[in-house]
Scaffold this motif. Structure first.
Motif, PDB file in Angstrom:
ATOM      1  N   UNK A  21       0.603  -1.194   0.291  1.00 57.08           N
ATOM      2  CA  UNK A  21      -0.288   0.053   0.294  1.00 57.08           C
ATOM      3  C   UNK A  21       0.538   0.971   0.707  1.00 57.08           C
ATOM      4  N   UNK A  22       1.419   1.400   0.879  1.00 58.66           N
ATOM      5  CA  UNK A  22       2.523   2.022   1.020  1.00 58.66           C
ATOM      6  C   UNK A  22       3.504   2.268  -0.705  1.00 58.66           C
ATOM      7  N   UNK A  23       3.656   1.917  -1.335  1.00 58.50           N
ATOM      8  CA  UNK A  23       4.280   1.586  -2.385  1.00 58.50           C
ATOM      9  C   UNK A  23       3.014   2.229  -3.529  1.00 58.50           C
ATOM     10  N   UNK A  24       1.549   1.937  -3.131  1.00 58.48           N
ATOM     11  CA  UNK A  24       0.681   2.471  -4.453  1.00 58.48           C
ATOM     12  C   UNK A  24       0.149   3.875  -4.240  1.00 58.48           C
ATOM     13  N   UNK A  25       0.803   4.408  -2.566  1.00 56.98           N
ATOM     14  CA  UNK A  25       0.811   5.161  -2.577  1.00 56.98           C
ATOM     15  C   UNK A  25       1.770   6.830  -3.216  1.00 56.98           C
ATOM     16  N   UNK A  26       2.938   6.322  -3.188  1.00 57.89           N
ATOM     17  CA  UNK A  26       3.793   6.602  -4.434  1.00 57.89           C
ATOM     18  C   UNK A  26       3.519   7.591  -5.342  1.00 57.89           C
ATOM     19  N   UNK A  27       4.773   9.084  -5.616  1.00 59.67           N
ATOM     20  CA  UNK A  27       4.454   9.723  -6.372  1.00 59.67           C
ATOM     21  C   UNK A  27       4.115   9.481  -7.703  1.00 59.67           C
ATOM     22  N   UNK A  28       4.795   7.663  -8.912  1.00 59.97           N
ATOM     23  CA  UNK A  28       4.948   7.887  -9.746  1.00 59.97           C
ATOM     24  C   UNK A  28       3.946   6.837  -9.873  1.00 59.97           C
ATOM     25  N   UNK A  29       2.926   6.311  -8.080  1.00 55.20           N
ATOM     26  CA  UNK A  29       2.723   4.716  -8.976  1.00 55.20           C
ATOM     27  C   UNK A  29       1.731   4.573 -10.080  1.00 55.20           C
ATOM     28  N   UNK A  30       0.967   6.162 -10.024  1.00 51.72           N
ATOM     29  CA  UNK A  30      -0.568   6.731 -11.298  1.00 51.72           C
ATOM     30  C   UNK A  30      -0.146   6.454 -11.809  1.00 51.72           C
ATOM     31  N   UNK A  31       1.335   7.970 -12.429  1.00 47.26           N
ATOM     32  CA  UNK A  31       1.172   7.747 -13.215  1.00 47.26           C
ATOM     33  C   UNK A  31       1.094   6.862 -14.439  1.00 47.26           C
ATOM     34  N   UNK A  32       1.046   7.514 -15.655  1.00 45.60           N
ATOM     35  CA  UNK A  32       1.042   6.649 -17.805  1.00 45.60           C
ATOM     36  C   UNK A  32       1.788   6.858 -17.936  1.00 45.60           C
ATOM     37  N   UNK A  33       2.476   5.781 -18.012  1.00 49.44           N
ATOM     38  CA  UNK A  33       3.982   5.291 -18.351  1.00 49.44           C
ATOM     39  C   UNK A  33       4.372   5.102 -20.124  1.00 49.44           C
ATOM     40  N   UNK A  34       5.281   5.570 -20.446  1.00 51.51           N
ATOM     41  CA  UNK A  34       5.986   5.740 -21.453  1.00 51.51           C
ATOM     42  C   UNK A  34       5.998   4.252 -22.477  1.00 51.51           C
ATOM     43  N   UNK A  35       5.430   4.530 -23.788  1.00 47.36           N
ATOM     44  CA  UNK A  35       5.036   3.056 -24.436  1.00 47.36           C
ATOM     45  C   UNK A  35       6.246   2.539 -25.353  1.00 47.36           C
ATOM     46  N   UNK A  36       7.619   1.797 -25.178  1.00 46.07           N
ATOM     47  CA  UNK A  36       8.633   1.076 -25.806  1.00 46.07           C
ATOM     48  C   UNK A  36       7.919   0.627 -27.118  1.00 46.07           C
ATOM     49  N   UNK A  37       7.200   0.397 -26.927  1.00 48.81           N
ATOM     50  CA  UNK A  37       6.797  -0.330 -28.294  1.00 48.81           C
ATOM     51  C   UNK A  37       6.714   1.086 -29.660  1.00 48.81           C
ATOM     52  N   UNK A  38       6.201   1.815 -28.554  1.00 52.31           N
ATOM     53  CA  UNK A  38       6.294   3.296 -29.551  1.00 52.31           C
ATOM     54  C   UNK A  38       7.641   4.005 -29.577  1.00 52.31           C
ATOM     55  N   UNK A  39       8.282   3.652 -29.200  1.00 58.89           N
ATOM     56  CA  UNK A  39       9.406   4.543 -29.346  1.00 58.89           C
ATOM     57  C   UNK A  39      10.468   3.547 -29.813  1.00 58.89           C
ATOM     58  N   UNK A  40      10.173   2.267 -29.850  1.00 59.39           N
ATOM     59  CA  UNK A  40      11.514   1.868 -30.985  1.00 59.39           C
ATOM     60  C   UNK A  40      10.785   1.440 -31.930  1.00 59.39           C
TER      61      UNK A  40
END
Length: 255
Positions: A21-40
């Motif tokens: 739960x502490x990990x889920x409360x972290x700053x980055x947990x809710x961010x939308x990630x960048x896609x390696x499929x796209x950047x490749x």
């Protein structure tokens, strides 16, 4: 594998200190990630690595900062930055990802020995976009379960294989099949072995050549053979200025 046993001990200690739960409360947990499929597709195809040391090479470069190197990689067209978070074998830490996450706008691959569900919540909490699964450390069932969890958390999955026997770990659910050019037992590099394995991959799986790419000639050979991505670290990191080395490499292979 010795590394898997050690990693399970590390994870047990982390679990006792930091609940999920502490990990889920972290700053980055809710961010939308960048896609390696796209950047490749849109950038160089190179997943450029920040790596201080390795079991086979010892200290490679412990003088430069992750942010300095990652920023230079991004500025010269890297598709992603790979960061080792294993401390015992590679001298890495979570701070290496945390120090760059807000400063670059390409995917970050957390490279570690992933053996427990808890680590995927960790990866999300520190801002990783992609995780590495190593077939040699896992059963096909574990790969399937960890892949499902990764996707649930918004993480892409790079599955690393070394042998024909490990092809059975691959399913259509993984995002990329990484083929390690280096034999884990004797550390010898065999690019032809990797090409042979690539030709046995299921149709439509994106392929990443990993390790042992030591020259522009190696890179061009693997590119000609149809690899979609290239994970490279030591070639750049052994230079006192990895960013400059990467910039020069990119300019020479894209002419």
């Amino acid at each position: 594998m010795k590394s898997s046993k050690r990693k399970k001990e590390e994870v047990a200690l982390s679990k006792s200190k930091v609940p999920v739960q502490q990990l889920k409360d972290s700053e980055f947990f809710g961010r939308k990630g960048f896609s390696l499929k796209e950047t490749l597709k849109t950038k160089s195809g190179i997943i450029a690595e920040f790596k201080r040391q390795s079991p086979s090479k010892g200290i490679i470069n412990d003088k430069v900062s992750p942010l300095e190197v990652a920023s230079a990689y991004e500025n010269s067209g890297a598709s992603a930055v790979s960061v080792l978070t294993d401390r015992e074998f590679f001298g890495g830490s979570f701070d290496d990802i945390l120090s760059i996450r807000n400063h670059i706008n390409i995917p970050v691959l957390r490279k570690d020995f992933m053996v427990d569900e808890y680590q995927f919540y960790e990866a999300k909490s520190i801002g990783a976009d992609v995780i590495l699964l190593i077939a040699a450390c896992l059963s096909p069932q574990q790969v399937q379960e960890f892949t499902a969890l990764s996707h649930e958390l918004g993480l892409e999955v790079l599955l690393e294989i070394h042998s024909q026997e490990e092809l059975k770990h691959i399913s259509n659910d993984i995002d990329f099949a990484g083929i390690n050019n280096r034999n884990l037992k004797d550390f010898k590099v065999d690019l032809q072995h990797s090409v042979d394995l690539k030709n046995k991959l299921p149709e439509g799986i994106l392929s990443v050549a990993e390790s042992g790419i030591y020259s522009e000639k190696d890179f061009k050979y693997l590119k000609e053979k149809g690899f979609d991505g290239f994970l490279m670290g030591e070639y750049f990191m052994k230079d006192e200025n990895p960013g400059n080395k990467f910039t020069a490499f990119i300019s020479n292979v894209t002419i």
